[in-house]
Every structure is written in C-alpha cells, then in structure tokens.
Design an enzyme around this catalytic site. Structure first.
Site, PDB file in Angstrom:
ATOM      1  NE  ARG A 268      -6.303   7.358  -1.049  1.00  0.00           N
ATOM      2  CZ  ARG A 268      -6.229   6.039  -0.868  1.00  0.00           C
ATOM      3  NH1 ARG A 268      -5.803   5.273  -1.869  1.00  0.00           N
ATOM      4  NH2 ARG A 268      -6.566   5.493   0.273  1.00  0.00           N
ATOM      5  NE  ARG A 283      -5.285   4.636 -11.292  1.00  0.00           N
ATOM      6  CZ  ARG A 283      -4.583   3.898 -10.441  1.00  0.00           C
ATOM      7  NH1 ARG A 283      -4.092   4.458  -9.359  1.00  0.00           N
ATOM      8  NH2 ARG A 283      -4.375   2.616 -10.655  1.00  0.00           N
ATOM      9  CD  GLU A 355      -5.007  -1.874  -4.021  1.00  0.00           C
ATOM     10  OE1 GLU A 355      -5.255  -1.245  -2.987  1.00  0.00           O
ATOM     11  OE2 GLU A 355      -4.078  -1.581  -4.812  1.00  0.00           O
ATOM     12  CB  SER A 358      -4.105  -2.489   0.629  1.00  0.00           C
ATOM     13  OG  SER A 358      -3.713  -2.543  -0.707  1.00  0.00           O
ATOM     14  NE  ARG A 395      -9.928   1.177  -7.277  1.00  0.00           N
ATOM     15  CZ  ARG A 395      -8.636   1.033  -7.563  1.00  0.00           C
ATOM     16  NH1 ARG A 395      -8.062  -0.156  -7.401  1.00  0.00           N
ATOM     17  NH2 ARG A 395      -7.912   2.053  -7.996  1.00  0.00           N
TER      18      ARG A 395
END
Length: 430
Positions: A268, A283, A355, A358, A395
């Site tokens: 990404r 990130r 987070e 999701s 993460r």
C-alpha cells in the site's frame, strides 16, 4: 456496487443511507439513466417476444402447406428481419447506458447496515468489549520501550539499509525477527485451519477487474502500486484475489459457507499518512497479513460476521495480547463495508491501542460487483461476502515485542509460539 433497481425505484433510500456516511447526493440524473435503461430493456423484450411469435407463425404456415417463398410468408419474414435489426440497435443503446450507469455506480460506497451506529467519524466509534489486562509501566521499573526500539536493540530489523534497497517505509527482518515473522504466519494459518478455514496462497499480482470487484477501484487507485507495462497491481490485501477467486460463478447453496484463510504480502502506498508511524512495523508500504474470508448465504450473514470476528480474536487470545473491539460508526466505515468491528491490540510501549484487524460484512456489495451468485432451488441470488485480518503480522510482532519485554532486555514469547520458534524468549544476537 449498489443495486440498480434500488436506484431506479427507491433512490430516496440510497440518499438517506449514504447520508448516514456523511454524503450529500442528488441522484436525479442517475435515476433518469436507470429508468431509460429499464425502458429500453422492456422495448427490447417486447420486440423479441414479437419476433418469436412471428417465427412460430412462419413455421405453422409452412407446416400447413404454404410455400416457403409465398408473399404471406415473405411478409412475415421481412417483419422478423426488421425486428432483429431493431433489437440489435436497442441492445447497443442498452449496453451503452448500462456501462455509463455502472461506471458511476462503482464510485458509490456500500450502504451501512441498520445495526451500524450513527456517527460522523472516528471519535464516534463505539467500544463493544475488552479482553486481557493491558500492561502499563510501574513506578519501580524502567520506562517501557516501543517495539522499534526493542527490535533495533535486539538486531531484529534493519530500516536504514532497507531505504537503500527500496525507499522509506520498508524494513528488512533479520535473524530471530525473520523467524518470528515466519512463525506468526504459520501459527495463524494453523489456528484458522483448525477452525475450518481452507488455506489459500493466491497470486499477489492482481488485475484491474479484481481490484474493481472487491471495491479498491476506481476510488483507491492512488493507494495501490501498479505494474507500468501490464494490467497488474500489487495486491493491497488478500481480500482482492479471494473475492475474485469465485468471480462470475454460480455456487450451489449447499456448498455455503465457503471459508478461506489466505496469507499474502500486501502493498500500500499509504497516501496521505506521511509523518505518522514513521518508525517500526506499524505503517509500511510492504507487510505480511493473514486474511479471513467468507462467502455465505444472506440469512447467515450476521452470524458469520460474529464468528469471523471471534476467529480473529482467538489469535490475539492465544498470543496473550490484550485488545479491545471497536464498532465503527457510519462515518468511519470502509468503502465496501456495511458493518465493521475493529480489533485494537494494546501496545504497552506506545501506551495506546492500535488497529490490528478490521472484520467487515459487505452484504451483497462485492458479490454484485463480481457477479457471484448461489443457486437455491430454482432461484438465483447474490451471496454475501465478509473479510477480516487474522491478523496483520507486523503489528502482531510489534505487540508481542512490547508486551513481552523484560527487565533484562529480553522478550518473553507466549507459550503458543514456543513450538514454532524453538525458544521462549528473544535475546540480542550481537
């Protein structure tokens, strides 16, 4: 993609529901296109019916003894040919309108579920539950380190050389860091396989049709990396190839639900996020993830959402990582989601929840974009799709490092990972 019939017959509902997402819409022009398309479809259908009737009439006359080239038969055949031409013209007009309408509808997000809490943004998300006791600093111990500090001290990652290889926001894992990443991927896949998921290792290059089917295109093209010479993109998530695994298929109802657990590297651009989480594993432009994906019967969708979320939670519980479950409000929903539960893991060094998964139900939104249906008796219906990280691997590693850090500088590993790592703690390899 939204239902064209809904746009044509009840646009007020779309305006109302997307208004819950914070969107102000005027659908008058789109509704007109949808109604024009329906009128063309009806005209074409009526003409085709007339053409079929004329064909039958010609056959009956000939069987009754009429000469194949008699004036009466020829008149009917001429009328039939005229109808064929008219149908052909209407089909082209109908296709053009359909393509125009589809192009515009692809830019609209999913309608939020009636169960989704109302809200304008992240501040109005709702905490549903917590698990575990978050570790916090105590008065007589040294300040807790953040994961990137621990990883650099133990020699688990190298960011500076990774910039030389690629650019910023890439990392190279070394030694026990690389083994831990591999161990986490294997542990997660084993965990989900035991829960009935079918393991999948899909392509990580995907075409534009696959990105469109899952909802990443056209809206999020700037978030993805594209191969300049091919219609191929680096996948942003395994949700993309798994959605298209059954694209344009008709699935027997008795095969549902189909449940997949897929590992992929993910890529990404993280556009608009510069200056945030610039250190460590939170990130990155490239990261590993295990994705959970369901194709299910619409009547089972809510139960499937609860189960998928529980399956992702089970990984955190097995790894002894405290977390909380946040339900996203209407204004914070992802593009394709109708309802979402975020799992946020506790990072003791950062002193914050972040987070890590999701878990979303998309209703028939992706199935309509992908033309994925199921057959139930004589009826054909769109199925429902659901997806969630199970989990984001980097993460998870960050949370393990911060949660397991010890006073002597080592990192204690949870018991569930010991068979995969061959040790119960990480120490400096220098």
């Amino acid at each position: 993609m939204l239902d064209q019939r809904l746009l044509r017959d009840n646009p007020e509902l779309i305006v109302e529901q997307l208004g819950r997402r914070g969107m102000a819409l005027d659908l008058t022009a789109l509704q007109l296109i949808a109604r024009q398309e329906r009128d063309l479809e009806q005209q074409r259908s009526d003409l085709q019916a007339e053409g079929n009737r004329i064909g039958r009439q010609v056959g009956e006359l000939i069987r009754a003894g009429e000469a194949p080239h008699s004036p009466e038969v020829q008149t009917l055949r001429d009328r039939g040919n005229t109808i064929k031409h008219q149908v052909s013209v209407l089909e082209e007009e109908e296709k053009a309108l359909e393509a125009r309408l589809r192009e515009q509808l692809l830019a609209f997000p999913n309608l939020p579920s009636p169960l989704c809490p109302a809200g304008a943004g992240e501040a109005e998300n709702v905490e549903r539950r917590r698990w575990g006791t978050p570790r916090v600093p105590v008065a007589d111990e040294a300040p807790l380190e953040e994961h990137w500090q621990i990883a650099e001290r133990l020699g688990l990652i190298d960011s500076e050389r990774s910039v030389r290889i690629a650019q910023s926001r890439f990392v190279t894992l070394l030694g026990a860091g690389a083994r831990l990443e591999r161990a986490l991927i294997s542990f997660m896949l084993d965990q989900h396989s035991r829960r009935g998921y079918r393991e999948v290792l899909p392509p990580i290059l995907v075409n534009s049709a696959s990105l469109t089917a899952s909802g990443q295109l056209p809206k999020f093209a700037e978030e993805s990396f594209r191969c300049a010479d091919d219609d191929l993109w680096l996948t942003p998530t395994a949700e993309v190839p798994i959605t298209s695994f059954h694209r344009d298929e008709l699935i027997p109802a008795e095969q549902l639900p189909l449940r997949y657990a897929a590992y992929t590297p993910c890529f990404r651009r993280e556009a608009g996020s510069y200056g945030r989480d610039t250190r460590g594993l939170i990130r990155l432009h490239q990261f590993n993830k295990v994705e959970l994906y369901w194709f299910c019967h619409p009547d089972q969708s809510d139960a499937a959402h609860a189960q998928l979320t529980a399956d992702a939670e089970a990984v955190l519980q097995a790894l002894e990582l405290p977390y909380r479950v946040i339900e996203l409000c209407t204004g914070d929903l992802g593009f394709s989601a109708a309802r979402t539960f975020d799992l946020e893991v506790w990072l003791p060094g950062a002193g914050a929840y972040r987070e890590i998964s999701s878990c979303s139900t998309c209703g028939d939104f992706q199935a309509r974009r992908s033309s994925i249906r199921f057959k139930e008796g004589k009826k054909t219906r769109l199925l429902h799709t659901l997806n969630g990280s199970g989990l984001a691997v980097g993460r998870t590693m960050a949370a393990l490092l911060e949660t397991g850090q010890q006073a002597d500088g080592s990192v204690r590993l949870p018991q569930a990972l010991v068979p995969y790592m061959g040790c119960d703690r990480l120490i400096s390899e220098s």
